[in-house]
Design an enzyme around this catalytic site. Structure first.
Site, PDB file in Angstrom:
ATOM      1  N   GLY A  49       0.893  -1.170  -0.106  1.00 35.62           N
ATOM      2  CA  GLY A  49       0.096   0.331  -0.381  1.00 35.62           C
ATOM      3  C   GLY A  49       0.842   1.283   0.032  1.00 35.62           C
ATOM      4  O   GLY A  49       2.521   1.312   0.307  1.00 35.62           O
ATOM      5  N   ARG A  62       4.289   6.193   1.432  1.00 42.98           N
ATOM      6  CA  ARG A  62       3.879   7.677   1.476  1.00 42.98           C
ATOM      7  C   ARG A  62       3.450   8.706   0.873  1.00 42.98           C
ATOM      8  O   ARG A  62       3.979   9.588   0.478  1.00 42.98           O
ATOM      9  CB  ARG A  62       5.777   8.039   1.759  1.00 42.98           C
ATOM     10  CG  ARG A  62       6.187   7.200   0.825  1.00 42.98           C
ATOM     11  CD  ARG A  62       7.574   7.926   0.054  1.00 42.98           C
ATOM     12  NE  ARG A  62       8.373   6.518  -0.679  1.00 42.98           N
ATOM     13  CZ  ARG A  62       9.288   7.551  -0.991  1.00 42.98           C
ATOM     14  NH1 ARG A  62       9.896   8.597  -0.779  1.00 42.98           N
ATOM     15  NH2 ARG A  62      10.169   6.738  -2.104  1.00 42.98           N
ATOM     16  N   ARG A 116       2.052  13.528  -8.891  1.00 44.73           N
ATOM     17  CA  ARG A 116       2.472  12.693 -10.396  1.00 44.73           C
ATOM     18  C   ARG A 116       0.773  12.524 -10.893  1.00 44.73           C
ATOM     19  O   ARG A 116      -0.041  12.606 -10.688  1.00 44.73           O
ATOM     20  CB  ARG A 116       2.996  10.932  -9.557  1.00 44.73           C
ATOM     21  CG  ARG A 116       3.026  10.186 -10.470  1.00 44.73           C
ATOM     22  CD  ARG A 116       4.102   9.152 -10.066  1.00 44.73           C
ATOM     23  NE  ARG A 116       3.184   8.160  -9.483  1.00 44.73           N
ATOM     24  CZ  ARG A 116       4.003   7.505  -8.553  1.00 44.73           C
ATOM     25  NH1 ARG A 116       5.497   7.249  -8.767  1.00 44.73           N
ATOM     26  NH2 ARG A 116       3.455   6.685  -8.169  1.00 44.73           N
ATOM     27  N   ARG A 158      -2.110  -1.438 -10.243  1.00 48.44           N
ATOM     28  CA  ARG A 158      -1.005  -2.224 -10.427  1.00 48.44           C
ATOM     29  C   ARG A 158      -0.938  -3.409 -10.509  1.00 48.44           C
ATOM     30  O   ARG A 158      -2.243  -4.231  -9.780  1.00 48.44           O
ATOM     31  CB  ARG A 158       0.636  -2.012  -9.465  1.00 48.44           C
ATOM     32  CG  ARG A 158       0.156  -0.669  -8.814  1.00 48.44           C
ATOM     33  CD  ARG A 158       0.374  -0.129  -7.200  1.00 48.44           C
ATOM     34  NE  ARG A 158       0.254   0.316  -6.358  1.00 48.44           N
ATOM     35  CZ  ARG A 158       1.340   1.461  -6.817  1.00 48.44           C
ATOM     36  NH1 ARG A 158       2.345   1.644  -6.819  1.00 48.44           N
ATOM     37  NH2 ARG A 158       1.097   2.749  -6.466  1.00 48.44           N
ATOM     38  N   ASP A 161       4.317  -5.174  -7.946  1.00 48.41           N
ATOM     39  CA  ASP A 161       3.578  -3.483  -7.549  1.00 48.41           C
ATOM     40  C   ASP A 161       4.176  -2.096  -7.773  1.00 48.41           C
ATOM     41  O   ASP A 161       3.195  -1.446  -7.646  1.00 48.41           O
ATOM     42  CB  ASP A 161       3.628  -3.313  -5.638  1.00 48.41           C
ATOM     43  CG  ASP A 161       4.784  -3.446  -5.352  1.00 48.41           C
ATOM     44  OD1 ASP A 161       5.699  -3.900  -5.202  1.00 48.41           O
ATOM     45  OD2 ASP A 161       5.490  -2.087  -4.509  1.00 48.41           O
ATOM     46  N   ASN A 162       5.523  -2.713  -8.351  1.00 51.35           N
ATOM     47  CA  ASN A 162       5.132  -0.790  -9.380  1.00 51.35           C
ATOM     48  C   ASN A 162       5.652  -1.960 -10.968  1.00 51.35           C
ATOM     49  O   ASN A 162       5.970  -1.077 -11.596  1.00 51.35           O
ATOM     50  CB  ASN A 162       7.175  -0.924  -9.916  1.00 51.35           C
ATOM     51  CG  ASN A 162       7.565  -0.424  -7.731  1.00 51.35           C
ATOM     52  OD1 ASN A 162       6.468  -0.080  -7.826  1.00 51.35           O
ATOM     53  ND2 ASN A 162       8.632  -0.694  -7.261  1.00 51.35           N
ATOM     54  N   ASP A 192       7.066   5.023 -10.829  1.00 47.86           N
ATOM     55  CA  ASP A 192       7.761   4.525  -9.627  1.00 47.86           C
ATOM     56  C   ASP A 192       9.941   4.258 -10.454  1.00 47.86           C
ATOM     57  O   ASP A 192      10.384   3.387 -10.310  1.00 47.86           O
ATOM     58  CB  ASP A 192       7.996   3.256  -8.983  1.00 47.86           C
ATOM     59  CG  ASP A 192       6.510   3.807  -8.000  1.00 47.86           C
ATOM     60  OD1 ASP A 192       6.172   4.543  -7.691  1.00 47.86           O
ATOM     61  OD2 ASP A 192       6.159   3.082  -6.864  1.00 47.86           O
TER      62      ASP A 192
END
Ligand code: AMP
Ligand code: MG
Length: 481
Positions: free
Chosen positions: A86, A89, A172, A179, A248-249, A258
């Site tokens: 998750g 940040r 962003r 993902r 996750d990327n 990322d």
């Protein structure tokens, strides 16, 4: 400055987002604003650069309609499964409507701790957020699908790393933040209804052609497989090393996301690794295609319940769909290499393939700078082979190869249109980020200007074309900073 944001994801997937607020930046100061992207999105750059805009870009004042959430997802990190990662940040502020009708996520990174921060401080430093800005702009200019930075704001708060560094928030823009790890999270919790809704959402948003498939989940798997194959072919053709291809990327949209320990390769070497934590070279340049395929297998696993009620049959269907990766990747790579070599459509594959296959070991054995080689090769097509000959120690080898290549009548103008002069070279990126961290944004602005127009050689940007004097031997990049 109040663009309208919708809360489509937050509304559609309450189980995948925790309503959250950005931490207040004590002394926000805009470092860089992507005016081109703002204009493309129909936002007014002048207002975005003012106090209200900065409040938006740091999440201090979410616009009307926004319901910011920290998104939850799982992921395989370096091959090990983490069930609950998750946004530790980051926050999804909401979605913007692009003038072309499609949605764009507006997302913050470095916006403070969330329920997913684990041991982390939820913060980000100026340098790494500006790195995302530069690399995203370079990728976009190179025609590679990518998330892009709308702006970077210094927070006025120090971030403790090895030493204290100035903190920053990145705003962003992405086609979405769905993902592979989002699907893994839904699947591991056995929620078939959630999985089906995610499939429908992803199809509507990214791969509408899959909606008409007899089994939409299969249509989605095929579309994502092809999008990822195209993406990684694009990376490979410019020598890009992502560095942290955890599941996750990897986006469902097929955008690069990322930019952490990423970097562009200098000397051609398939084993190139920059990330300080990638000891085994899992995410080395040459491993990126098989790793993308591995990640897609994890994606396929999540979809099995929707592919067929019979588990064995579902696996068979998934394997068949995944087999598209290799053909699609090979097609993209060969098409791209043919273009880099200036070969016309008349040159048969039986001649092009061996030419490509014989060039790469020559580049590797002679530690030839990947980007410069292809750019200088156009001069050889125009009659002056010295610029490339000067890069290769094995002159007999390169001369023999050049003879075979020239016999195919390569088109130098076509080569110049696809072989960049300017990429974000590692030593220039470091120089720009160091200066920005010390308060001087000049080098960063010049670097961005160079990489935004990668194919047109310009005297004022000459310094950005050259490889590092030492070839960046031992260059290391760092994750999550
Ligand atoms: P990344 O490799 O940058 O995509 O990050 C992997 C995971 O670590 C994500 O869940 C991030 O949100 C989390 N993460 C990275 N850095 C931090 C940080 N400084 N504080 C909290 N979470 C973080
Ligand atoms: Mg990530």
């Amino acid at each position: 400055m109040s663009p309208t944001l919708s809360a489509e994801f937050a509304t559609a997937f309450p189980e995948l987002g925790v309503p959250w607020q950005a931490e207040r930046a004590p002394d926000p100061r805009l470092l860089i604003l992507n005016e081109a992207l703002a204009t493309e999105l129909g936002l007014d750059p002048a207002r975005l650069g003012g106090p209200d805009g900065v409040a938006l870009l740091t999440g201090a004042t979410p616009p009307a309609g926004a319901r910011p959430v920290a998104q939850v997802y799982s992921g395989h990190q370096f091959g090990s499964y983490a069930p609950r990662l998750g946004d530790g940040r980051a926050l999804l502020l909401g979605e913007l409507r692009h003038p072309d009708g499609s949605l764009r996520d507006l997302h913050l990174k470095g916006s403070g701790r969330t329920p997913f921060s684990r041991g982390g401080d939820g913060l980000a430093a100026v340098g790494p957020m500006l790195r995302e800005y530069v690399i995203g702009e370079a990728m976009h200019a190179l025609g590679i699908p990518t998330t892009r930075a709308l702006g970077v704001v210094a927070t006025g708060r120090a971030v403790q790393r090895e030493s204290p560094l100035p903190g920053a928030v990145l705003a962003r823009v992405a086609r979405s933040h769905l993902r592979v790890g989002t699907f893994q999270y839904a699947a591991v919790n056995g929620d078939r209804d959630l999985l089906q809704r995610l499939v429908d959402h992803a199809i509507a948003r990214h791969h509408p052609q899959a909606a008409g498939a007899a089994t939409p989940a299969l249509g989605l798997l095929e579309a994502v497989t092809e999008a990822q194959a195209d993406l990684v072919a694009g990376w490979m053709l410019v020598g890009f090393v992502h560095g942290v291809m955890n599941t996750d990327n990897m986006t469902i949209s097929g955008e690069s996301i990322d930019y952490g320990p990423c970097a562009f390769m200098d000397a051609f070497d398939p084993a190139t690794v920059f990330s300080s934590i990638d000891h085994a070279g899992r995410y080395a340049y040459g491993n990126q295609p098989p790793i993308a395929e591995w990640n897609l297998s994890r994606f396929a696993e999540t979809l099995l319940p929707l592919l067929d009620d019979d588990q064995d049959k579902a696996v068979e269907i998934a394997v068949e769909a995944l087999s598209r990766f290799r053909t699609r990747y090979a097609t993209g790579w060969v098409r791209g290499m043919r273009a880099k070599l200036g070969l016309s459509a008349q040159v048969p594959q039986e001649q092009a393939h061996p030419l490509i296959d014989d060039l790469l070991p020559l580049l590797a054995a002679n530690s030839v700078d990947f980007t410069s080689f292809f750019r200088r090769l156009a001069a050889a097509a125009r009659g002056d082979a010295e610029p490339v000959r000067g890069m290769v120690l094995d002159l007999a080898g390169i001369d023999a190869w050049l003879d075979r290549w020239r016999a195919l009548q390569p088109d130098p103008d076509a080569m110049d249109a696809v072989n960049p002069v300017y990429i974000p070279r590692n030593h220039r990126v470091e120089e720009a980020l160091d200066a920005a961290t010390d308060g001087d944004l000049g080098p960063l602005e010049r670097l961005v200007a160079a990489v935004r127009s990668p194919y047109v050689e310009r005297a004022e940007h000459a310094a950005y074309a050259d490889p590092a004097p030492d070839g960046n031997v031992g260059y290391r990049t760092f994750c999550g900073t």
